[in-house]
Design a protein around this motif. Structure first.
Motif, PDB file in Angstrom:
ATOM      1  N   LYS A 176      15.307 -47.758  -9.999  1.00 39.45           N
ATOM      2  CA  LYS A 176      16.361 -48.199  -9.252  1.00 39.45           C
ATOM      3  C   LYS A 176      15.359 -49.160  -7.991  1.00 39.45           C
ATOM      4  CE  LYS A 176      20.202 -45.015  -9.880  1.00 39.45           C
ATOM      5  NZ  LYS A 176      20.049 -45.375 -11.303  1.00 39.45           N
ATOM      6  N   ASN A 177      14.651 -50.084  -8.435  1.00 38.87           N
ATOM      7  CA  ASN A 177      13.747 -50.567  -7.443  1.00 38.87           C
ATOM      8  C   ASN A 177      14.202 -52.094  -7.534  1.00 38.87           C
ATOM      9  OD1 ASN A 177      12.433 -50.052  -5.211  1.00 38.87           O
ATOM     10  ND2 ASN A 177      10.359 -50.349  -6.307  1.00 38.87           N
ATOM     11  N   ILE A 178      15.375 -52.518  -7.694  1.00 40.40           N
ATOM     12  CA  ILE A 178      15.812 -53.889  -8.024  1.00 40.40           C
ATOM     13  C   ILE A 178      17.031 -54.226  -6.981  1.00 40.40           C
ATOM     14  CG2 ILE A 178      14.760 -54.310 -10.104  1.00 40.40           C
ATOM     15  CD1 ILE A 178      17.794 -54.125 -11.025  1.00 40.40           C
ATOM     16  N   ARG A 179      16.830 -55.425  -6.708  1.00 36.75           N
ATOM     17  CA  ARG A 179      18.269 -56.109  -6.010  1.00 36.75           C
ATOM     18  C   ARG A 179      18.824 -56.971  -7.056  1.00 36.75           C
ATOM     19  NH1 ARG A 179      18.514 -52.395  -2.160  1.00 36.75           N
ATOM     20  NH2 ARG A 179      16.755 -52.194  -0.867  1.00 36.75           N
ATOM     21  N   ARG A 180      19.938 -57.147  -7.181  1.00 39.16           N
ATOM     22  CA  ARG A 180      20.544 -57.905  -8.075  1.00 39.16           C
ATOM     23  C   ARG A 180      21.751 -58.599  -7.709  1.00 39.16           C
ATOM     24  NH1 ARG A 180      23.083 -54.879 -12.967  1.00 39.16           N
ATOM     25  NH2 ARG A 180      24.291 -56.636 -12.971  1.00 39.16           N
ATOM     26  N   GLY A 181      22.116 -59.902  -8.233  1.00 39.62           N
ATOM     27  CA  GLY A 181      22.925 -60.732  -7.455  1.00 39.62           C
ATOM     28  C   GLY A 181      22.614 -61.762  -6.358  1.00 39.62           C
ATOM     29  N   VAL A 182      23.288 -62.868  -6.237  1.00 36.31           N
ATOM     30  CA  VAL A 182      22.815 -63.705  -5.281  1.00 36.31           C
ATOM     31  C   VAL A 182      23.049 -63.027  -3.871  1.00 36.31           C
ATOM     32  CG1 VAL A 182      23.359 -65.990  -4.183  1.00 36.31           C
ATOM     33  CG2 VAL A 182      23.726 -65.706  -6.745  1.00 36.31           C
ATOM     34  N   LYS A 183      24.267 -62.492  -3.425  1.00 35.80           N
ATOM     35  CA  LYS A 183      24.363 -62.013  -2.233  1.00 35.80           C
ATOM     36  C   LYS A 183      23.507 -61.016  -1.613  1.00 35.80           C
ATOM     37  CE  LYS A 183      28.656 -60.908   0.486  1.00 35.80           C
ATOM     38  NZ  LYS A 183      29.755 -60.525   0.165  1.00 35.80           N
TER      39      LYS A 183
END
Length: 159
Positions: free
Chosen positions: A64-71
């Motif tokens: 769980k070490n990702i950021r997803r999505g434009v916002k």
């Protein structure tokens, strides 16, 4: 009215075999995916680098070490978070995420485009296509992360 377990197992096996064949046919080659890429998708990752990035995204998603999505990615880039930004090259309209490469260059973050948002979403462990992912560094997959950073940084930047 209910099936016995033997029938259920054989029925599942019969259903799985055609589904596997259909999955192989529906999977597009790298060349077919490149045909649908936006004109702003520079630097585009090679087939080999794309696979490495997908694997790195998969490993990062496990811990769980990702950021997803434009916002979400935009918010954390503004906060100064470090990592590799992976953008999908087949996102339409372009206006949705065309400001992100500029933000990455301002903060000297490595970024690369890959040909498919569907593949990017599935490698992140979701059924939903994703157009942007920020992979944060972590000791569990540090070797793969460093290799990806090195190769992505080596890609020629657009003028």
């Amino acid at each position: 009215m209910t099936k016995t377990k033997k029938e259920k197992v054989s029925a599942d096996a019969e259903e799985a075999a055609p589904a596997a064949e259909g999955a192989e046919k529906s999977e597009k080659s790298y060349q077919e995916l490149i045909a649908n890429v936006n004109p702003i998708a520079q630097p585009l990752a090679s087939k080999k680098l794309s696979k490495k990035l997908y694997k790195c995204v998969k490993k990062a998603a496990k811990v769980k070490n990702i950021r997803r999505g434009v916002k979400e990615v935009q918010k954390f880039i503004n906060k100064g978070e470090k990592g590799i930004v992976v953008l999908a090259g087949d996102t339409l309209p372009i206006d949705v995420y065309c400001h992100l490469p500029v933000m990455c260059e301002d903060r000297s973050l490595p970024y690369a485009y890959i040909p498919s948002k569907v593949d990017l979403g599935s490698s992140a462990g979701s059924k939903r296509p994703t157009c942007v992912i920020l992979i944060k560094p972590h000791e569990d997959y540090q070797e793969a992360y460093d290799e990806c950073v090195e190769e992505v940084s080596g890609l020629p930047k657009p003028l």
